[in-house]
Scaffold this active site. Structure first.
Site, PDB file in Angstrom:
ATOM      1  CE  LYS A  30      -5.667   1.854  -0.757  1.00  0.00           C
ATOM      2  NZ  LYS A  30      -6.794   1.830   0.875  1.00  0.00           N
TER       3      LYS A  30
ATOM      4  CE  LYS B 248      -3.376   2.395   2.835  1.00  0.00           C
ATOM      5  NZ  LYS B 248      -4.934   2.823   3.611  1.00  0.00           N
TER       6      LYS B 248
HETATM    7  C1  PBG Z   1      -7.327   3.866   5.284  1.00  0.00           C
HETATM    8  C2  PBG Z   1      -7.299   3.524   4.077  1.00  0.00           C
HETATM    9  C3  PBG Z   1      -7.760   4.645   2.649  1.00  0.00           C
HETATM   10  C4  PBG Z   1      -7.593   3.822   2.104  1.00  0.00           C
HETATM   11  C5  PBG Z   1      -7.915   2.722   2.262  1.00  0.00           C
HETATM   12  N1  PBG Z   1      -7.891   2.065   3.688  1.00  0.00           N
HETATM   13  C6  PBG Z   1      -6.933   5.439   3.068  1.00  0.00           C
HETATM   14  C7  PBG Z   1      -6.075   6.267   4.093  1.00  0.00           C
HETATM   15  O1  PBG Z   1      -5.431   5.547   3.399  1.00  0.00           O
HETATM   16  O2  PBG Z   1      -5.145   7.317   4.202  1.00  0.00           O
HETATM   17  C8  PBG Z   1      -7.964   4.272   0.591  1.00  0.00           C
HETATM   18  C9  PBG Z   1      -9.133   3.696  -0.560  1.00  0.00           C
HETATM   19  C10 PBG Z   1      -9.667   4.944  -0.986  1.00  0.00           C
HETATM   20  O3  PBG Z   1      -9.200   5.852  -1.776  1.00  0.00           O
HETATM   21  O4  PBG Z   1     -10.192   4.773  -2.320  1.00  0.00           O
HETATM   22  N2  PBG Z   1      -6.686   2.502   5.916  1.00  0.00           N
END
Ligand code: PBG
Length: 329
Positions: free
Chosen positions: A254, A196
């Site tokens: 992601k 991520k």
């Molecule tokens: C937070 C989380 C995020 C997303 C999924 N879980 C945002 C972040 O890490 O700040 C992002 C999903 C998206 O942008 O569609 N744990």
């Protein structure tokens, strides 16, 4: 002499194109993210995510029934937590009658066979907007992992089929796996957000949940000490391999489109199912361009989704899931 090989023969018409098509999207490829809020009768459009909504539990019930009818069989739940329930440790995350726990039960009651995955991270519950506990200006790892493990057990007890840790702390998969096993929750799976990246594409999601890091002294202003640097490729493999070794059943990459090289790389390295999250900013970009008449919404959407699958995704988490399935006919 004319070429013996004319590649265009295989593109002559729809019939031959269909016959030789290598990648085909089906409803079962999709994981549908859903945003849940407190209250009744609520279906609020998210400003930076046109046509996407926060739903109260009664509307969540209607939504999952509709998804099931369409052949969409898996959801990924997120909750928007009221400010007065937020603190630095995300205490509310462990409330067995909290919004997430109720949402899990609502989905399972409405649609018992729907696969329910839940987001595990502190940010929706954190008064500081971080995925972990903040101490002396740092997001601390090991204490956060303890909360994540408890949170996972709580979701599993409420009926979640899979927990999906999205926090990027080190060692959390092993701790979550052990905590689940200790409680006899041996059938609860883990879908780990393994690679991520610290991405600017999450902006609209943070609007949806009001979960952005707060601008305060001694609070990190971004998530770069835990989410990955977008410049890195080898690290994605290390992260993913570690999560598999610790017990992840499914690994996730992601965001989606900008990271399809990573998806392919990991597909070549590992044997477990791979999920790709086409994130909120990717959704917002296309919606905005389509609204202006600059891009054809449906064609670009399908091209993007096919590309994610072609790159190696077995599962696609996407806000376009319903739109795409409608086009599949
Ligand atoms: C937070 C989380 C995020 C997303 C999924 N879980 C945002 C972040 O890490 O700040 C992002 C999903 C998206 O942008 O569609 N744990």
């Amino acid at each position: 002499m004319y070429p013996l090989r004319r590649n265009r023969r295989l593109r002559t018409n729809d019939a031959i194109r269909h016959l030789v098509r290598e990648t085909i999207l089906t409803p079962s490829d999709f994981l549908v993210p859903l945003f849940v809020v407190e209250g009744k009768g609520i279906k609020e459009e998210i400003a930076s995510m046109p046509d996407y909504y926060r739903l109260s539990l009664d509307n969540l019930e209607k939504e999952v029934k509709e998804l099931w009818q369409m052949g969409l069989c898996a959801v990924l739940l997120f909750v928007k937590v009221p400010d007065n329930l937020k603190d630095n440790k995300g205490t509310e995350a462990l409330n067995s009658n909290g919004l997430m726990q109720l949402a899990i039960k609502t989905v399972k009651n409405a649609c018992p066979e729907m696969l329910v995955m839940t987001d595990v991270a502190l940010d929706p519950y954190s008064s500081l907007g971080h995925d972990g506990i903040v101490q002396d200006g740092e997001v601390i790892n090991d204490d956060t992992v303890e909360v994540l493990a408890e949170m996972s057990v709580s979701h599993a007890m409420a009926g979640a089929d899979f927990v999906a840790p999205s926090d990027m702390m080190d060692g959390r998969i092993l701790s979550i796996r052990e905590a689940l096993e200790d409680e006899g929750l041996v059938n609860t799976g883990i879908m780990s957000y393994s690679a991520k990246y610290a991405s600017a594409f999450y902006g609209p999601f943070r609007d949806a949940l009001d979960s952005a890091p707060v601008d305060m002294k001694n609070v990190p202003k971004d998530k770069k000490t835990y989410q990955m640097d977008s410049a890195n490729r080898f690290e994605a493999i290390t992260e993913t391999q570690a999560d598999i070794d610790e017990g992840a059943d499914i690994v996730m990459i992601k965001p989606g489109l900008c990271y399809l090289d990573i998806v392919r790389e990991i597909r070549n390295e590992v044997d477990v199912p791979i999920a790709v999250y086409q994130v909120s900013g990717e959704y917002a970009m296309l919606k905005a361009a389509a609204e202006k008449g600059w891009l054809d919404h449906d064609s670009v959407m399908m091209e993007q989704l096919i590309s994610i699958k072609r790159a190696g995704a077995n599962i696609i988490a996407s806000y376009f899931a319903k739109d795409a399935v409608k086009l599949m006919g």
